[in-house]
Design an enzyme around this catalytic site. Structure first.
Site: not given
Lengths: 281, 192
Positions: B11, B38, B131
């Site tokens: 991310s 992401h 996540d």
């Protein structure tokens, strides 16, 4: 005698359970999910399992087979495809550039939004057609496997808190006016103008089992077949081929391709990046 | 046991970490590498692949739906889609965001755990959310190899820490620069 079985949590066991559940659903209710893409299907089954408070697919199967209301809830989980108004704005720009001029050459044209889910794409296209002055000359057929979902689509109400995102998309999609002109706020929903749906026919249709029902100039089916496995995708490609007029347009999702489909050679690319194809033979 | 797929989740700070990882990657390490990074819905189409391609010889691609998974390729989850694997091919989904993300690392990793089990390597890199934690735990439960970027060395330490907490540790916790060496050991060293 000890049976030669694997661990109870091994992935293969769940695969067996999923197969049995789908077979049961088909025989009990007639809905055929046996050719859905397994990875996404499993995620959606898990969500229903969480919702019903059960731990295993077998436990879900018991509920689904004995309680039609559980089946209705599962059907929603399996058939609602999440999308947005003017998802992939560049697609709608390409539609204006490449498809609208073709539609102008017909006195009247028919569009099919296959797998319309809750209607975001239908209303997006209706707005585009209205802005291009084509509403009176087109009929949009919007179909989905699930009646309940179609009822939602027919209402034309979308969450108010999405309007900022949709406005953003609309502008980038080549919108020619103020997006807010098309809806009124009602509680936490945005009610879209009834007139947009004047040229739309909503109907139940199952891509997996129902036949062609008309001849179309445009078919859009974006991000629907990603939930199907290859054999079912091939089946649907055949259905679309049979349902398209010669020189008709097929629109797929940004990451879907006609390559390797049985009718690949019958189409040429109209806008390859946007996955717009034209039937040429 | 030979590893057949390397799944990576990243991310905030992921581009740098991923670049460093690919820079150090030996050509002999050839299982397919699948990355869920992401990024915004509006991110430039093809932009991430182009940036990563500068760091590695093998092709970097955003896969189409049902595209076969090939060795010696790097695959990047497309913006605004979840990327899943099944039976040697990719499958895409536009289902709800998971952990506020689409693509979600959890979605990718859970599908990897189901399809590849002990033949998978799961790697969680830098990030500022949770996540990937559930997904890494799933790969671990299925018998796969788990690797987490050393939180102290990560641009954002929250995601690696969350993964370590939920999965109950990892098989290896390393600065990103040492991960290529580990992959060589796991994927090439084991064959010799």
């Amino acid at each position: 005698m000890a049976l030669p079985v694997g661990r109870p949590d091994e992935p293969d066991l769940e695969q067996i359970e999923v197969g049995l559940l789908l077979e049961g659903i088909y025989r009990r209710y007639g809905f055929d999910f046996r050719e859905y893409a397994p990875a996404s299907l499993r995620r959606r089954l898990r969500r229903r399992m969480d919702g019903e408070g059960v731990e295993t697919v077998s436990a879900l199967q018991e509920l689904v087979l004995h309680d039609p209301q559980v089946m209705e809830r599962l059907l929603l989980d399996l058939s609602i495809n999440v999308t947005a108004m003017f998802r992939d704005p560049s697609f709608f720009l390409a539609f204006r550039q490449h498809v609208v001029p073709l539609l102008r050459t017909y006195p009247f044209s028919r569009l099919w939004v296959a797998g319309c889910s809750t209607g975001e794409e239908v209303y997006s296209l209706a707005i585009l057609l209205a802005e291009e002055g084509l509403s009176e000359r087109t009929r949009v057929y919007a179909t989905d496997i699930n009646e309940a979902v179609i009822d939602l689509a027919r209402l034309g109400v979308f969450p108010l808190d999405k309007m900022q995102e949709y406005t953003h998309n609309y502008i980038r999609a080549g919108g020619t006016t103020a997006f807010s002109k098309y809806y009124v706020a009602r509680y936490d929903g945005a009610q879209f103008a009834r007139s947009l749906a004047d040229s739309v026919v909503f109907a139940q249709h199952n891509l997996a089992s129902d036949a062609a029902f008309n001849e179309f100039h445009v078919i859009t089916c974006r991000n629907v077949m990603i939930y199907f496995d290859r054999p079912l995708q091939d089946h649907v490609h055949r259905l679309f081929y049979e349902s398209l007029a010669i020189f008709g347009i097929l629109a797929l999702g940004q990451k879907e391709t006609i390559r390797q489909s049985p009718h690949e050679r019958a189409f040429e690319e109209l806008a390859a990046e946007e996955r717009l194809y034209r039937k040429v033979r | 046991m030979s590893y057949e797929l390397i799944a990576i989740g990243a991310s905030w700070g992921g581009l740098h970490a991923m670049s460093a990882l690919l820079d150090g990657l030996a050509p002999e390490v050839d299982p397919p590498i699948v990355l869920a990074q992401h990024r915004g819905v509006d991110s430039l189409r093809g932009g991430l692949e182009a940036l990563l391609q500068k760091h590695v010889e093998r092709p970097v691609r955003e896969p189409d739906d049902k595209e076969p998974i090939e060795r010696a390729h790097v695959y990047v989850a497309p913006a605004d889609y979840h990327l899943l694997v099944e039976n040697g091919a990719f499958s895409l989904s536009t289902d709800e965001r998971v952990q506020f993300a689409r693509p979600s690392i959890d979605v990718l990793f859970e599908s990897v755990a189901a399809a590849y089990a002990e033949r998978a390597i799961g790697i969680v890199l830098t990030g500022a959310n949770e996540d990937g934690a559930r997904g890494l735990a799933a790969i671990k439960a299925a018998g796969g190899m788990t690797v987490v970027q050393d939180p102290a060395s990560a641009e954002r330490r929250f995601m690696p820490e969350a993964a370590l907490a939920l999965a109950g540790g990892a098989d290896a916790i390393l600065p990103v620069g040492e991960i290529p060496g580990l992959l060589y050991e796991l994927c090439v060293g084991a064959r010799a």
